[in-house]
Write a protein that holds these residues in place. Structure first.
Motif, PDB file in Angstrom:
ATOM      1  N   LEU A   6       0.833  -1.208   0.000  1.00  0.00           N
ATOM      2  CA  LEU A   6       0.000   0.000   0.000  1.00  0.00           C
ATOM      3  C   LEU A   6       0.863   1.251   0.000  1.00  0.00           C
ATOM      4  CD1 LEU A   6      -2.855  -0.920   2.513  1.00  0.00           C
ATOM      5  CD2 LEU A   6      -3.177  -0.177   0.164  1.00  0.00           C
ATOM      6  N   LYS A   7       1.873   1.251   0.834  1.00  0.00           N
ATOM      7  CA  LYS A   7       2.762   2.406   0.945  1.00  0.00           C
ATOM      8  C   LYS A   7       3.455   2.698  -0.388  1.00  0.00           C
ATOM      9  CE  LYS A   7       6.680   4.128   3.680  1.00  0.00           C
ATOM     10  NZ  LYS A   7       7.636   3.791   4.769  1.00  0.00           N
ATOM     11  N   THR A   8       3.938   1.649  -1.045  1.00  0.00           N
ATOM     12  CA  THR A   8       4.628   1.816  -2.322  1.00  0.00           C
ATOM     13  C   THR A   8       3.676   2.295  -3.409  1.00  0.00           C
ATOM     14  OG1 THR A   8       6.266   0.119  -1.782  1.00  0.00           O
ATOM     15  CG2 THR A   8       5.933   0.608  -4.114  1.00  0.00           C
ATOM     16  N   ALA A   9       2.505   1.671  -3.498  1.00  0.00           N
ATOM     17  CA  ALA A   9       1.553   2.005  -4.566  1.00  0.00           C
ATOM     18  C   ALA A   9       1.075   3.448  -4.479  1.00  0.00           C
ATOM     19  CB  ALA A   9       0.367   1.049  -4.514  1.00  0.00           C
ATOM     20  N   PHE A  10       0.928   3.961  -3.262  1.00  0.00           N
ATOM     21  CA  PHE A  10       0.342   5.290  -3.076  1.00  0.00           C
ATOM     22  C   PHE A  10       1.385   6.367  -2.749  1.00  0.00           C
ATOM     23  CE2 PHE A  10      -3.275   2.560  -2.777  1.00  0.00           C
ATOM     24  CZ  PHE A  10      -4.333   3.312  -3.293  1.00  0.00           C
TER      25      PHE A  10
ATOM     26  N   LYS B  11      -7.920  23.754   2.526  1.00  0.00           N
ATOM     27  CA  LYS B  11      -6.929  22.681   2.475  1.00  0.00           C
ATOM     28  C   LYS B  11      -7.375  21.604   1.494  1.00  0.00           C
ATOM     29  CE  LYS B  11      -4.050  19.867   5.535  1.00  0.00           C
ATOM     30  NZ  LYS B  11      -3.748  19.529   6.941  1.00  0.00           N
ATOM     31  N   LYS B  12      -6.567  21.356   0.493  1.00  0.00           N
ATOM     32  CA  LYS B  12      -6.889  20.344  -0.505  1.00  0.00           C
ATOM     33  C   LYS B  12      -6.337  19.000  -0.058  1.00  0.00           C
ATOM     34  CE  LYS B  12      -6.746  19.540  -5.492  1.00  0.00           C
ATOM     35  NZ  LYS B  12      -6.292  20.063  -6.793  1.00  0.00           N
ATOM     36  N   LYS B  13      -7.194  17.974  -0.078  1.00  0.00           N
ATOM     37  CA  LYS B  13      -6.777  16.644   0.343  1.00  0.00           C
ATOM     38  C   LYS B  13      -7.095  15.636  -0.752  1.00  0.00           C
ATOM     39  CE  LYS B  13      -7.120  15.151   4.574  1.00  0.00           C
ATOM     40  NZ  LYS B  13      -5.723  15.200   5.053  1.00  0.00           N
ATOM     41  N   LEU B  14      -6.119  14.804  -1.028  1.00  0.00           N
ATOM     42  CA  LEU B  14      -6.294  13.740  -2.013  1.00  0.00           C
ATOM     43  C   LEU B  14      -6.786  12.454  -1.364  1.00  0.00           C
ATOM     44  CD1 LEU B  14      -2.955  14.230  -3.989  1.00  0.00           C
ATOM     45  CD2 LEU B  14      -5.209  15.118  -4.585  1.00  0.00           C
ATOM     46  N   TYR B  15      -6.459  12.294  -0.093  1.00  0.00           N
ATOM     47  CA  TYR B  15      -6.876  11.090   0.618  1.00  0.00           C
ATOM     48  C   TYR B  15      -7.125  11.430   2.080  1.00  0.00           C
ATOM     49  CZ  TYR B  15      -2.287  10.642   2.849  1.00  0.00           C
ATOM     50  OH  TYR B  15      -1.171  10.854   3.618  1.00  0.00           O
ATOM     51  N   SER B  16      -7.851  10.548   2.744  1.00  0.00           N
ATOM     52  CA  SER B  16      -8.119  10.718   4.169  1.00  0.00           C
ATOM     53  C   SER B  16      -8.152   9.340   4.810  1.00  0.00           C
ATOM     54  CB  SER B  16      -9.452  11.448   4.374  1.00  0.00           C
ATOM     55  OG  SER B  16      -9.668  11.709   5.747  1.00  0.00           O
ATOM     56  N   THR B  17      -7.901   9.300   6.109  1.00  0.00           N
ATOM     57  CA  THR B  17      -7.859   8.009   6.801  1.00  0.00           C
ATOM     58  C   THR B  17      -9.122   7.713   7.613  1.00  0.00           C
ATOM     59  OG1 THR B  17      -6.683   9.024   8.662  1.00  0.00           O
ATOM     60  CG2 THR B  17      -5.349   7.998   6.939  1.00  0.00           C
ATOM     61  N   ASP B  18      -9.721   8.733   8.205  1.00  0.00           N
ATOM     62  CA  ASP B  18     -10.876   8.449   9.075  1.00  0.00           C
ATOM     63  C   ASP B  18     -11.810   9.652   9.183  1.00  0.00           C
ATOM     64  OD1 ASP B  18     -12.518   7.038  10.808  1.00  0.00           O
ATOM     65  OD2 ASP B  18     -11.419   7.701  12.586  1.00  0.00           O
ATOM     66  N   PRO B  19     -12.373  10.117   8.066  1.00  0.00           N
ATOM     67  CA  PRO B  19     -13.276  11.274   8.150  1.00  0.00           C
ATOM     68  C   PRO B  19     -14.702  10.847   8.511  1.00  0.00           C
ATOM     69  CG  PRO B  19     -13.086  10.591   5.886  1.00  0.00           C
ATOM     70  CD  PRO B  19     -12.224   9.647   6.689  1.00  0.00           C
TER      71      PRO B  19
ATOM     72  N   LEU C 163     -10.096   6.968   0.318  1.00  0.00           N
ATOM     73  CA  LEU C 163     -10.151   6.652   1.748  1.00  0.00           C
ATOM     74  C   LEU C 163      -9.184   5.512   2.019  1.00  0.00           C
ATOM     75  CD1 LEU C 163     -13.881   6.708   2.917  1.00  0.00           C
ATOM     76  CD2 LEU C 163     -12.100   8.379   3.320  1.00  0.00           C
ATOM     77  N   MET C 164      -8.268   5.729   2.962  1.00  0.00           N
ATOM     78  CA  MET C 164      -7.298   4.706   3.330  1.00  0.00           C
ATOM     79  C   MET C 164      -7.324   4.524   4.849  1.00  0.00           C
ATOM     80  SD  MET C 164      -4.148   5.874   0.842  1.00  0.00           S
ATOM     81  CE  MET C 164      -3.229   4.369   1.150  1.00  0.00           C
TER      82      MET C 164
ATOM     83  N   MET D 135     -21.028  14.908  -8.088  1.00  0.00           N
ATOM     84  CA  MET D 135     -20.353  13.825  -8.787  1.00  0.00           C
ATOM     85  C   MET D 135     -19.327  13.155  -7.874  1.00  0.00           C
ATOM     86  SD  MET D 135     -19.228  14.160 -12.775  1.00  0.00           S
ATOM     87  CE  MET D 135     -17.829  15.210 -12.478  1.00  0.00           C
ATOM     88  N   PRO D 136     -19.785  12.388  -6.878  1.00  0.00           N
ATOM     89  CA  PRO D 136     -18.825  11.732  -5.968  1.00  0.00           C
ATOM     90  C   PRO D 136     -18.019  10.649  -6.680  1.00  0.00           C
ATOM     91  CG  PRO D 136     -21.038  10.945  -5.543  1.00  0.00           C
ATOM     92  CD  PRO D 136     -21.170  12.064  -6.527  1.00  0.00           C
ATOM     93  N   CYS D 137     -16.748  10.583  -6.350  1.00  0.00           N
ATOM     94  CA  CYS D 137     -15.871   9.524  -6.867  1.00  0.00           C
ATOM     95  C   CYS D 137     -14.894   9.188  -5.747  1.00  0.00           C
ATOM     96  CB  CYS D 137     -15.140   9.982  -8.120  1.00  0.00           C
ATOM     97  SG  CYS D 137     -14.085   8.719  -8.856  1.00  0.00           S
ATOM     98  N   VAL D 138     -15.203   8.157  -4.978  1.00  0.00           N
ATOM     99  CA  VAL D 138     -14.422   7.816  -3.791  1.00  0.00           C
ATOM    100  C   VAL D 138     -13.944   6.370  -3.877  1.00  0.00           C
ATOM    101  CG1 VAL D 138     -14.432   7.608  -1.278  1.00  0.00           C
ATOM    102  CG2 VAL D 138     -15.733   9.445  -2.374  1.00  0.00           C
ATOM    103  N   SER D 139     -12.636   6.206  -3.921  1.00  0.00           N
ATOM    104  CA  SER D 139     -12.058   4.863  -3.843  1.00  0.00           C
ATOM    105  C   SER D 139     -11.672   4.579  -2.394  1.00  0.00           C
ATOM    106  CB  SER D 139     -10.825   4.748  -4.742  1.00  0.00           C
ATOM    107  OG  SER D 139     -11.196   4.704  -6.103  1.00  0.00           O
TER     108      SER D 139
END
Length: 451
Positions: A111-115, A147-155, A173-174, A220-224
């Motif tokens: 996961l760390k490498t891919a992201f 603040k622009k965020k590309l990912y979040s862990t626990d929103p 979401l990670m 237009m939500p798009c959440v992986s």
């Protein structure tokens, strides 16, 4: 002479299985085939090489690395490209993925490498935001920086929507603890939260209008979503599934061999891994240039392949409700897979992106087969780990011995102990998870399996 003949035999086997390639590469592919069922050929060669290098010299599991990279590609593409099947059927590239394995199976490193490219860009955005806040003066009537965020862990769900609005291209979401993430959705108040996330998976517009929070909407939500979890934990969650389609929307990466491996002295090739990160960054830079969403159609041959594949799912779906639930979501995922593969592979190979090709659809179907196989594996895990729903399982044996339609949890626990099937806590867990009996009132259960 014997050695030469052996090499020829190996080469023949490899050519037959993988196509024409060098003996060294062919034998490597044969070795990895014993470790993974993931179709590595869906990726460009530099990604395949990176996955094999990390597997050979970094102790990375092939499935975890490949699925993580694919999900990262989907997260990078986001709303910049959609696939239009017809006027009412449009798919974004969002993926919901879970890496399943034993404790200590090194699920976090892939996961760390891919992201890494995504997280590096996030660091850049964070630094820009901190600099903007330091220079912000509300007395001058300046608009407060966002603040622009590309990912979040626990929103929270509300925070997710508001964060997404600052990054219209999409969110990833990670969760640090995927177990806690699932528990939060399927807990005592989880049903409504699950339904909210189901809407997000569908790409449906979201509108929140509540007294306690500021009204917020997302057209237009798009959440992986991607995380990792232990096999017995996900099996217990699946056993409690309320059948609203939530688990059918999750793609599971389940390796052929779920085992911890010895650490090796040799490290992955730095140049190869850095080249991978550089090319992922280049894709991100290209996607950032996109202002509007580009909708790609299916080529005629790609559409024919898709229709033929989905039609193959009709008979098995009509025979088995569980299979139907899995395949109905994979029908849509095929289009998402094809979209991600078309955009990413075309970019990496320097080709113009105009439509989803036959080649991308073929690879998408291969990926669908992989995830379908793993969905069946997970269903089998539920029976093997908890043995709560099978007529050959532990719960059925206890119910049959009790011999009554209505019984108490105390009777179940005592009978399970008497039959040496389970002690108190495990017996109660089996009873709580099973679908062979249901709670009628506090402490009292009812079953129909004796009819």
């Amino acid at each position: 002479m014997e050695s030469i003949e052996k090499d020829k035999t190996e080469l023949g086997r490899s050519h037959l299985t993988f196509g024409k390639m060098s003996l060294q590469e062919a034998n490597l592919r044969l070795k990895t085939a014993e470790e993974s069922e993931f179709p590595l050929s869906i990726f460009p060669k530099f990604i395949q090489d990176t996955i094999i290098e990390l597997y050979d010299n970094g102790n990375y599991n092939i499935d975890y690395t490949a699925v993580s990279i694919f999900t990262a590609l989907a997260g990078i593409i986001g709303n910049s490209y959609h696939l239009r099947k017809h006027i009412e059927w449009i798919e974004n590239p969002s993926m919901w993925v879970v890496l399943v394995g034993k404790s200590g199976q090194n699920k976090s490193a892939p996961l760390k490498t891919a992201f890494k490219a995504i997280k590096n860009l996030q660091k850049q955005y964070d630094q820009e935001y901190e600099a903007a806040i330091a220079n912000y003066d509300p007395d001058l009537g300046e608009k407060k920086p966002t603040k622009k965020k590309l990912y979040s862990t626990d929103p929270t769900f509300e925070a997710l929507i508001n964060i997404h609005k600052q990054n219209p291209n999409g969110m990833i979401l990670m969760p640090d603890e995927f177990k806690s993430f699932i528990l939060n959705l399927i807990g005592y108040s989880g049903t409504s939260k699950q339904s909210q996330f189901l809407s997000i998976w569908d790409g449906a517009p979201i509108s929140l209008d509540r007294k306690e929070v500021e009204s917020s909407s997302l057209s237009m939500p798009c959440v992986s979503i991607i995380g990792s979890i232990q096999d017995d934990v996900i099996a217990s969650f699946k056993a409690k599934d309320i059948k609203d389609g939530f688990f059918e929307r999750i793609l599971f990466a389940i390796p052929l061999k779920m085992e911890k491996k010895y650490i090796q002295r040799k490290n992955p090739d730095d140049y190869m891994v850095e080249k991978f990160h550089s090319r992922m960054k280049a894709l991100m830079d290209k996607i950032k240039e996109s202002i509007n969403t580009i909708e790609l159609p299916l080529s005629e041959k790609a559409e024919d392949l898709f229709i033929d594949e989905v039609n193959k799912h009709v008979k098995p779906s009509n025979k088995d409700a569980a299979i139907s639930g899995i395949l109905s979501k994979l029908d849509r995922y095929i289009l998402r897979f094809a979209l991600v593969l078309e955009v990413s592979n075309s970019f990496f190979e320097g080709q113009v992106i105009e439509q989803v090709s036959e080649s991308s659809m073929k690879k998408a179907i291969m990926l669908k087969d992989y995830f379908f196989s793993n969905a069946l594996k997970l269903n089998h895990m539920v029976l093997n780990v908890y043995e709560d729903n099978s007529k050959e399982g532990k719960v059925f044996q206890v119910l049959k011995k009790i011999g009554k339609r209505e019984f108490t949890n105390k009777e179940f626990i005592e009978m399970a102990n008497k039959l040496n099937i389970a002690k108190e806590s495990y017996a109660y867990q089996l009873l709580s998870n099973t679908k062979l009996a249901h709670k009628k009132q506090k402490g009292v259960y009812e079953t129909d399996v004796l009819n």
